[in-house]
Design an enzyme around this catalytic site. Structure first.
Site, mmCIF file in Angstrom:
data_model
loop_
_atom_site.group_PDB
_atom_site.id
_atom_site.type_symbol
_atom_site.label_atom_id
_atom_site.label_comp_id
_atom_site.label_asym_id
_atom_site.label_seq_id
_atom_site.Cartn_x
_atom_site.Cartn_y
_atom_site.Cartn_z
ATOM 1 N N LYS A 32 0.833 -1.208 0.000
ATOM 2 C CA LYS A 32 0.000 0.000 0.000
ATOM 3 C C LYS A 32 0.867 1.257 0.000
ATOM 4 O O LYS A 32 0.640 2.182 -0.780
ATOM 5 C CB LYS A 32 -0.921 -0.037 1.240
ATOM 6 C CG LYS A 32 -1.868 1.127 1.363
ATOM 7 C CD LYS A 32 -3.154 0.718 2.051
ATOM 8 C CE LYS A 32 -3.022 0.491 3.543
ATOM 9 N NZ LYS A 32 -3.026 1.748 4.311
ATOM 10 N N SER A 33 1.850 1.300 0.882
ATOM 11 C CA SER A 33 2.711 2.492 0.970
ATOM 12 C C SER A 33 3.390 2.769 -0.367
ATOM 13 O O SER A 33 3.468 3.915 -0.829
ATOM 14 C CB SER A 33 3.799 2.285 2.027
ATOM 15 O OG SER A 33 3.238 2.170 3.302
ATOM 16 N N GLY A 105 -4.952 7.894 5.622
ATOM 17 C CA GLY A 105 -4.076 8.896 6.239
ATOM 18 C C GLY A 105 -2.837 9.144 5.393
ATOM 19 O O GLY A 105 -2.368 10.281 5.279
ATOM 20 N N ARG A 133 -8.401 12.317 12.417
ATOM 21 C CA ARG A 133 -6.975 12.018 12.627
ATOM 22 C C ARG A 133 -6.120 13.285 12.612
ATOM 23 O O ARG A 133 -6.433 14.258 11.923
ATOM 24 C CB ARG A 133 -6.511 10.995 11.585
ATOM 25 C CG ARG A 133 -7.236 9.669 11.808
ATOM 26 C CD ARG A 133 -6.760 8.587 10.901
ATOM 27 N NE ARG A 133 -5.383 8.211 11.186
ATOM 28 C CZ ARG A 133 -4.691 7.356 10.446
ATOM 29 N NH1 ARG A 133 -5.245 6.798 9.394
ATOM 30 N NH2 ARG A 133 -3.452 7.057 10.769
ATOM 31 N N SER A 177 7.771 8.932 12.057
ATOM 32 C CA SER A 177 6.599 8.799 11.185
ATOM 33 C C SER A 177 7.008 8.986 9.732
ATOM 34 O O SER A 177 7.492 10.054 9.340
ATOM 35 C CB SER A 177 5.537 9.839 11.560
ATOM 36 O OG SER A 177 4.625 9.981 10.484
ATOM 37 N N ASP A 325 2.318 -1.183 12.055
ATOM 38 C CA ASP A 325 0.996 -1.592 11.568
ATOM 39 C C ASP A 325 0.644 -3.025 11.974
ATOM 40 O O ASP A 325 -0.469 -3.490 11.716
ATOM 41 C CB ASP A 325 0.930 -1.466 10.039
ATOM 42 C CG ASP A 325 0.901 -0.001 9.610
ATOM 43 O OD1 ASP A 325 0.546 0.864 10.442
ATOM 44 O OD2 ASP A 325 1.254 0.283 8.459
ATOM 45 N N ARG A 356 -6.138 1.766 18.258
ATOM 46 C CA ARG A 356 -5.943 0.303 18.137
ATOM 47 C C ARG A 356 -5.688 -0.382 19.482
ATOM 48 O O ARG A 356 -5.894 -1.592 19.595
ATOM 49 C CB ARG A 356 -4.808 -0.004 17.152
ATOM 50 C CG ARG A 356 -5.250 0.232 15.722
ATOM 51 C CD ARG A 356 -4.229 -0.145 14.682
ATOM 52 N NE ARG A 356 -4.859 -0.083 13.367
ATOM 53 C CZ ARG A 356 -4.207 0.045 12.231
ATOM 54 N NH1 ARG A 356 -2.884 0.146 12.210
ATOM 55 N NH2 ARG A 356 -4.876 0.074 11.090
ATOM 56 N N ARG A 402 -7.168 -3.655 9.808
ATOM 57 C CA ARG A 402 -6.145 -4.549 10.381
ATOM 58 C C ARG A 402 -6.679 -5.290 11.614
ATOM 59 O O ARG A 402 -6.281 -6.411 11.896
ATOM 60 C CB ARG A 402 -4.882 -3.771 10.721
ATOM 61 C CG ARG A 402 -4.268 -3.106 9.490
ATOM 62 C CD ARG A 402 -2.788 -2.847 9.604
ATOM 63 N NE ARG A 402 -2.344 -1.943 8.554
ATOM 64 C CZ ARG A 402 -2.089 -2.299 7.297
ATOM 65 N NH1 ARG A 402 -2.224 -3.558 6.935
ATOM 66 N NH2 ARG A 402 -1.708 -1.411 6.398
HETATM 67 C C1 S3P Z 1 2.605 4.757 6.332
HETATM 68 C C2 S3P Z 1 3.236 5.124 7.484
HETATM 69 C C3 S3P Z 1 2.800 4.688 8.822
HETATM 70 C C4 S3P Z 1 1.817 3.528 8.743
HETATM 71 C C5 S3P Z 1 0.796 3.720 7.686
HETATM 72 C C6 S3P Z 1 1.440 3.866 6.323
HETATM 73 C C7 S3P Z 1 3.138 5.267 5.051
HETATM 74 O O1 S3P Z 1 2.180 5.767 9.477
HETATM 75 O O2 S3P Z 1 1.194 3.337 9.988
HETATM 76 O O3 S3P Z 1 -0.083 2.602 7.645
HETATM 77 O O4 S3P Z 1 2.800 4.724 3.990
HETATM 78 O O5 S3P Z 1 3.924 6.220 5.103
HETATM 79 P P1 S3P Z 1 3.056 6.861 10.295
HETATM 80 O O6 S3P Z 1 4.040 7.376 9.352
HETATM 81 O O7 S3P Z 1 2.083 7.908 10.706
HETATM 82 O O8 S3P Z 1 3.632 6.092 11.440
#
Ligand code: S3P
Length: 447
Positions: A32-33, A105, A133, A177, A325, A356, A402
């Site tokens: 996904k990322s 997010g 959020r 993050s 995650d 969570r 999740r």
């Molecule tokens: C992500 C970063 C993480 C993760 C999210 C995906 C990303 O969040 O929890 O599911 O793709 O950059 P944080 O960067 O807020 O920890």
């Protein structure tokens, strides 16, 4: 998707009958990322970006729709092959309506960075979870760079008034993050001087790896990463590996099962993501990494998972951002382990798609698992006897993908059926989860 009104998460439920084993070979969907990032960078690159193994999930499709809403040409050839025809850094057009990022997010925070230097104004909204959020974690440092961003008391809607006069800054992030780091790196592509981000520990580094693939030089030193302004990104080909975070459910399922072997193919093995593998291995799991290959920016491997007797663990603090995650499904593994497990330093879990810690605690209670909630984690007592760990019962995922998938795995150690309600949002990250889970032996009925 239609913004805050799109409450698909209130629908759909699963009934899982107890089973003993999981067996087979499976390829979980793309990361996904990486899929989000490939779309965003492809949109501002020059020329064609071809994405193979794209995750066609609701979250990534929110990014597709947002970019289309700004005039980007994106072609989907049968789901997993996507072509983005980038027109350069300033080719995006002002959207005619608010951009709806659904449950994502990542899409919202990365777009805030990318839109901060565009030549128009955009409003960003999402579903009821995303509208709650925190967005100041990206808005605040971007304002320090000169960006014009408004939030509503810290949360969406977010209004970004693009302005191509940003200044690079050194920024010491209070949290590890990747979303904060990535928003700043994307803003730094057009900020004068150097934009330098230092994290308390390294979060996932897909943005860094991908920017380099698009031809952007970066300077890296320890947990600091720096970018200078560029004139262009060059379109490229991105091969998206299977998502480690989706494979994680089957890593735990295959470990707590009483029989069977699972082979998970072509899983992304970026070391900033594989914290759960280290945690499970330290708990005594039998997970072999086979055929690790480091071609392209992202390493991949097959994982061979066999049942094992797990021992409780105190999760090392340095692994928390690298497994962020995976804690819902880690709690399921910890409940099946002998001896207590403790997670601390994970207060970030409280501001994910749901809180969570709270939502997992309610589900664990419903299934008879003894545990204690901590402000920044959880203490789980672990199994007391050799029989099934989880009683039957009904668990509400709170609309958190999740959490729903984590509790599906509990059916491998359950004494009676488990109902998981609010499962529709599983499609945000893992379309086809129910079919894959059934294919390897779970008895999952959808309604
Ligand atoms: C992500 C970063 C993480 C993760 C999210 C995906 C990303 O969040 O929890 O599911 O793709 O950059 P944080 O960067 O807020 O920890």
């Amino acid at each position: 998707m239609s913004g805050p009104a799109s409450e698909s998460e209130t629908s759909a439920r699963w009934r899982l009958s107890p089973v003993d084993s999981v067996e087979g070979e499976l390829t979980v969907p793309g990361d996904k990322s990486i899929s989000h990032r490939a779309l965003l960078m492809g949109a501002i690159a020059e020329g064609l970006t071809e994405i193979e193994g794209f995750l066609e999930s609701e979250d990534c499709l929110s990014t597709v729709e947002a970019l289309r809403g700004m005039g980007v040409r994106i072609q989907q050839d049968g789901g997993q092959s996507v072509r983005v025809r980038g027109g350069g850094l300033f080719s995006l057009q002002a959207p005619s309506a608010p951009l709806d990022l659904g449950n994502s997010g990542t899409a919202m925070r990365l777009l805030i960075g990318l839109l901060s230097w565009q030549k128009f104004e955009a409003t960003l909204i999402g579903d009821s979870s995303l509208m709650k959020r925190p967005m100041e974690r990206v808005a605040l440092p971007l304002r320090m760079m000169g960006a014009r961003i408004e939030t509503r008391e810290g949360t969406p809607p977010v209004i970004v008034r693009g302005w191509d006069r940003l200044r690079g800054i050194p920024y010491k992030s209070p949290m590890a993050s990747a979303q904060v780091k990535s928003a700043l790196l994307l803003a730094g592509l057009r900020a004068s001087g150097e934009t330098r981000i230092t994290e308390p520990s390294t979060s996932r580094d897909h943005t860094e790896r991908m920017l380099k693939a698009f031809g952007v030089p970066l300077r890296q030193e320890g947990t600091t990463i720096a970018v200078k302004p560029v004139q262009r990104l060059r379109g490229t080909r991105i091969d998206v590996p299977s998502d480690f975070s989706s494979a994680a459910f089957f890593m735990v399922g295959g470990s707590i099962a009483r029989a069977g072997t699972l082979r998970l193919r072509n899983v992304g093995m970026n070391p900033t993501r594989t914290g759960l593998l280290e945690i499970l291995s330290a708990m005594g799991a039998d997970i072999a990494v086979e055929g690790l290959s480091t071609h392209g920016p992202e390493p991949v491997a097959d994982l061979l998972v066999r049942p094992a007797s797990l021992r409780g663990i105190e999760v090392p603090l340095e692994l928390v951002p690298r497994a962020i995650d995976e804690f819902p499904v880690f709690f399921i593994a910890a409940a099946c382990a002998e001896g207590p497990s403790i997670l601390r330093g994970a207060e970030e879990l409280r501001v994910k798609e749901t809180d969570r810690i709270a939502v997992m605690s309610r589900g664990l209670t419903a299934l008879g698992v003894r545990h204690r909630v901590l402000p920044d984690g959880m203490l789980i007592e672990g199994r007391k006897a050799s029989g099934p760990v989880f009683s039957g019962g009904t668990v509400d995922s709170g609309g958190d993908h999740r959490i729903a998938m984590a509790f599906a795995m509990a059916s491998l150690q359950a004494s009676a059926p488990i109902e998981v309600v609010n499962t529709a949002n599983v499609a945000t990250s893992f379309p086809g989860f129910a079919e894959l889970a059934r294919g390897c032996g779970l008895e999952l009925e959808e309604s």
